[in-house]
Design an enzyme around this catalytic site. Sequence first.
Site, short mmCIF file in Angstrom:
data_model
loop_
_atom_site.label_atom_id
_atom_site.label_comp_id
_atom_site.label_asym_id
_atom_site.label_seq_id
_atom_site.Cartn_x
_atom_site.Cartn_y
_atom_site.Cartn_z
N ASP A 1 0.58 -1.56 0.55
CA ASP A 1 0.02 -0.18 -0.04
C ASP A 1 1.05 1.23 0.13
O ASP A 1 0.40 2.53 -0.92
CB ASP A 1 -1.46 -0.37 1.04
CG ASP A 1 -1.60 1.21 1.26
OD1 ASP A 1 -2.12 1.53 0.73
OD2 ASP A 1 -2.28 1.49 2.51
N LYS B 1 1.96 -15.31 -3.49
CA LYS B 1 2.33 -15.53 -4.38
C LYS B 1 3.49 -17.42 -2.67
O LYS B 1 3.32 -18.45 -2.91
CB LYS B 1 2.98 -15.80 -5.27
CG LYS B 1 2.11 -15.10 -6.45
CD LYS B 1 1.44 -15.80 -7.27
CE LYS B 1 1.52 -14.84 -7.94
NZ LYS B 1 -0.18 -15.89 -9.23
N ARG C 1 -9.83 10.17 -13.46
CA ARG C 1 -9.67 10.97 -12.36
C ARG C 1 -9.14 9.50 -11.71
O ARG C 1 -8.00 9.20 -10.31
CB ARG C 1 -10.50 11.71 -11.62
CG ARG C 1 -11.08 12.93 -12.01
CD ARG C 1 -11.67 13.29 -11.04
NE ARG C 1 -10.97 14.38 -10.17
CZ ARG C 1 -11.17 14.89 -8.96
NH1 ARG C 1 -12.54 15.08 -8.72
NH2 ARG C 1 -10.40 15.71 -8.27
N LYS C 2 -8.82 8.37 -12.21
CA LYS C 2 -8.61 7.31 -11.46
C LYS C 2 -7.39 6.84 -11.93
O LYS C 2 -6.85 7.19 -13.15
CB LYS C 2 -9.36 6.27 -11.73
CG LYS C 2 -11.00 5.96 -10.95
CD LYS C 2 -11.85 4.86 -11.86
CE LYS C 2 -13.22 5.01 -11.15
NZ LYS C 2 -14.19 4.05 -12.81
#
Lengths: 229, 229
Positions: free
Chosen positions: A152, A175, A196-197
């Site tokens: 993140d 994984k 806007r993404k």
Amino acid sequence: MLRSCAMRLRTLGATPARRPEATRRLFSSEEVVCKDYALPNPSWTKDLRLLFDQFMKKCEDGSWKRLPSYRQNPPQALQEFQTHFVDSKFKKEEQMSKAQQFTRSLEEGLGFEYAMFYNKAEKRIVCLFQGGLHLQGMPGFVHGGAIATIIDITAGMCAFSEGIVMTANLNIDYKKPIPLLSVVVVNSQLQKIEGRKLFVSCTIQSTDEKTLHTQATGKKLPLPICQYP
Amino acid sequence: MLRSCAMRLRTLGATPARRPEATRRLFSSEEVVCKDYALPNPSWTKDLRLLFDQFMKKCEDGSWKRLPSYRQNPPQALQEFQTHFVDSKFKKEEQMSKAQQFTRSLEEGLGFEYAMFYNKAEKRIVCLFQGGLHLQGMPGFVHGGAIATIIDITAGMCAFSEGIVMTANLNIDYKKPIPLLSVVVVNSQLQKIEGRKLFVSCTIQSTDEKTLHTQATGKKLPLPICQYP
């Protein structure tokens, strides 16, 4: 992580600090020494130091920049942020001043040991990560939540090159487990912008690139869209 | 979190502890007092205590069970686990004994304060969560990685009712930021089982259920599939 990102990017032009601590003004009435945690400390393994030195070399021609990292946000940033996200449950400034960045809240060596490097031309962040003994999930391995956390912040920094953003979605494929105290390389790339993404990808690999531990995608939104109601 | 899950589920039948600490044998040569962290402490807000008491009431007829939570795994569990996941980088038993569960590694009140309750008939886990001041992401709010962590452990416990599992995928939509020190309810449900794959859903809502902070899905795999190479 929004404001700490802002601080980091503002300091991108700074030359790498030779001493680990730099004084910044945090409160109008006092000077507070604020430590940059994205520098080698005694808990760093040889592998992490080696990789760090390699990336510092890459910084010399200006193509890569090391990003500093702090535990706390300056009050001015908090006030700015609160104009966007006002929440009645968290208005006490006294409480706010005690808050710490999640990824820097554990003692040196026990939690998230990492340093990030930013390549503006490639819109890419590389994060060198060593998971400490207090990040345990399965016995001997880094917790899935700690892995999500390092993804993140790395993907967040990557998208931040386009402006102030927040995470809207994080999709993680685990994984191979990451052993505690091992060093891995987190690589995040800004893939595309739709309206806007912002869409980012992220992988975690072993230092020899032979093992893919984790891969993920993230969707980020600029601040105005995500305003608290 | 695998072994701590095992410990928790083994103790499901136990009556709620009236004292916060219980002695368990951790090392063959010594007795170690191991604290159950899933019980009220002075950092818990009134909201968290109230919800906790409500769920303890629900436990009285046996439909719900409170799950205890510890910082460390017993060495026997570690050895068992290592028969599945052998990694040369983490064989030193001395290091292993210092490792701590990520979600319990911060000081009381500063990190993850939570208590989980399990409903076997509904295949559901409810986790009451209060995010401490050292879980900060954006100023004043819980870090996206900390949110991913509480989702991972809650969904993990939910799937664990079917056997020993690991997280293969976690897909999280962040809807509304969670203020630090507020109390939210994490709700996880086992949705379906396809072959050896277990699918779980998870939401995080405000205590009045009016605000959906986060929703997520998770895919879990039983241990033999995920063996370390």
